[in-house]
Design an enzyme around this catalytic site. Structure first.
Site, PDB file in Angstrom:
ATOM      1  N   HIS A  90      25.565   3.910  15.303  1.00  0.00           N
ATOM      2  CA  HIS A  90      24.417   4.821  15.257  1.00  0.00           C
ATOM      3  C   HIS A  90      24.880   6.212  14.808  1.00  0.00           C
ATOM      4  O   HIS A  90      25.977   6.654  15.177  1.00  0.00           O
ATOM      5  CB  HIS A  90      23.747   4.908  16.634  1.00  0.00           C
ATOM      6  CG  HIS A  90      22.410   5.553  16.563  1.00  0.00           C
ATOM      7  ND1 HIS A  90      22.258   6.918  16.525  1.00  0.00           N
ATOM      8  CD2 HIS A  90      21.167   5.032  16.467  1.00  0.00           C
ATOM      9  CE1 HIS A  90      20.963   7.208  16.423  1.00  0.00           C
ATOM     10  NE2 HIS A  90      20.284   6.076  16.391  1.00  0.00           N
ATOM     11  N   GLU A 165      18.918   4.386   8.606  1.00  0.00           N
ATOM     12  CA  GLU A 165      18.461   5.509   9.425  1.00  0.00           C
ATOM     13  C   GLU A 165      18.963   6.821   8.821  1.00  0.00           C
ATOM     14  O   GLU A 165      20.052   7.299   9.184  1.00  0.00           O
ATOM     15  CB  GLU A 165      19.011   5.375  10.854  1.00  0.00           C
ATOM     16  CG  GLU A 165      18.410   4.243  11.641  1.00  0.00           C
ATOM     17  CD  GLU A 165      18.330   4.573  13.134  1.00  0.00           C
ATOM     18  OE1 GLU A 165      17.301   4.250  13.718  1.00  0.00           O
ATOM     19  OE2 GLU A 165      19.264   5.166  13.690  1.00  0.00           O
TER      20      GLU A 165
HETATM   21  P1  13P Z   1      13.509   8.465  16.623  1.00  0.00           P
HETATM   22  O1  13P Z   1      12.509   7.331  16.478  1.00  0.00           O
HETATM   23  O2  13P Z   1      13.340   9.211  17.921  1.00  0.00           O
HETATM   24  O3  13P Z   1      13.501   9.327  15.410  1.00  0.00           O
HETATM   25  O4  13P Z   1      14.946   7.796  16.692  1.00  0.00           O
HETATM   26  C1  13P Z   1      15.347   6.943  15.698  1.00  0.00           C
HETATM   27  C2  13P Z   1      16.665   6.398  16.052  1.00  0.00           C
HETATM   28  O5  13P Z   1      17.667   7.098  16.007  1.00  0.00           O
HETATM   29  C3  13P Z   1      16.714   5.010  16.516  1.00  0.00           C
HETATM   30  O6  13P Z   1      17.998   4.508  16.556  1.00  0.00           O
END
Ligand code: 13P
Length: 251
Positions: A90, A165
């Site tokens: 992550h 992401e």
């Molecule tokens: P948010 O949905 O709070 O932007 O977070 C996304 C995330 O980092 C999920 O792993």
């Protein structure tokens, strides 16, 4: 392939009671709930519809399932609690110093143990501003998936999930219009799919999106066939919101 929603609770909520209430309210088919380690065991006793995930794992798998690694949690310990998915790499962990080399080992240990890794990749705002987003993601994939070719024949898990992401789209609150344009997301997902095709993986690969996905904007992402699921953070801390996000996968 049904779309999948993976709830990343991050370091929330702040108490076990709240975690139990949230898990009870979010226990629906089509959702994987990834609570903090400390809540996994009590939540494993609650879930009957949702699956259970973890937010990280240690990269070594000592023969006894444990070993002298203070503060770490082993793959055997997570398996024992019924975890089916593990988030790896992550961006919030990368920001704290986790390297692609460590992420590669975590992907390996996860696949070898029959757990589905959810590999997170994505660029920073500055990378996108100078048109380097694909180069950044390509490099992450190249290192993070380094061992996958070697183990995919013997892999216990037959599935790999990649979550795109972009850092600049994470934690942008409750906006009905998310910072990431779904078209940009589709382009990156197509790029990721092209990249991994060249790796000839013996695994089913699902590519999903994460970054401020909520009940109001989920349809914009989940309505696109290329986006095979979502990884909401903030919205997953509200049972009603996350249920609405999962409903979008059924439309
Ligand atoms: P948010 O949905 O709070 O932007 O977070 C996304 C995330 O980092 C999920 O792993």
């Amino acid at each position: 392939m049904n779309k999948l929603i993976i709830a990343n609770w991050k370091m929330n909520p702040g108490s076990l009671n709240e975690a139990i209430e949230l898990a009870k309210g979010s226990d629906i088919e089509g959702l994987v709930i990834c609570p903090p380690f400390i809540y996994i065991e009590p939540i494993s006793k609650i879930l009957t519809h949702a699956k259970l995930g973890a937010q990280d794992v240690f990269f070594e798998n000592p023969p006894a399932g444990g070993g002298p690694y203070t503060g770490e949690v082993s793959i055997e310990e997570l398996k024992d609690l019924g975890v089916s998915h593990i988030i790896v790499g992550h961006s919030e962990r990368r920001e704290l110093g986790e390297t692609d080399e460590v992420i590669a080992k975590k992907i390996k240990v996860t696949l070898e143990n029959g757990i589905i890794p959810v590999l997170c990749v994505g660029e920073k705002k500055g990378d996108r501003d100078v048109g380097k987003e694909k180069e950044v993601v390509r490099k992450q994939l190249e290192i993070d998936l380094f061992f996958v070719n070697q183990i995919s024949e013997a892999s216990e898990s037959k599935e790999l999930i990649i979550a795109y992401e972009p850092l600049w789209a994470i934690s942008k609150g409750d906006a009905s219009h998310p910072p990431a344009d779904p078209e940009e997301v589709v382009q990156m997902i197509n790029f990721i799919r092209e990249q991994i095709k060249s790796y000839k993986l013996n695994l089913t690969t699902r590519i999903i999106y994460g970054g401020s996905v909520n009940d109001k904007n989920a349809h914009e992402f989940l309505g696109r066939k290329e986006i095979e699921g979502a990884l909401p953070g903030g919205a997953s801390l509200d049972a009603e919101k996350i249920k609405k996000v999962v409903e979008e996968t059924k439309k």
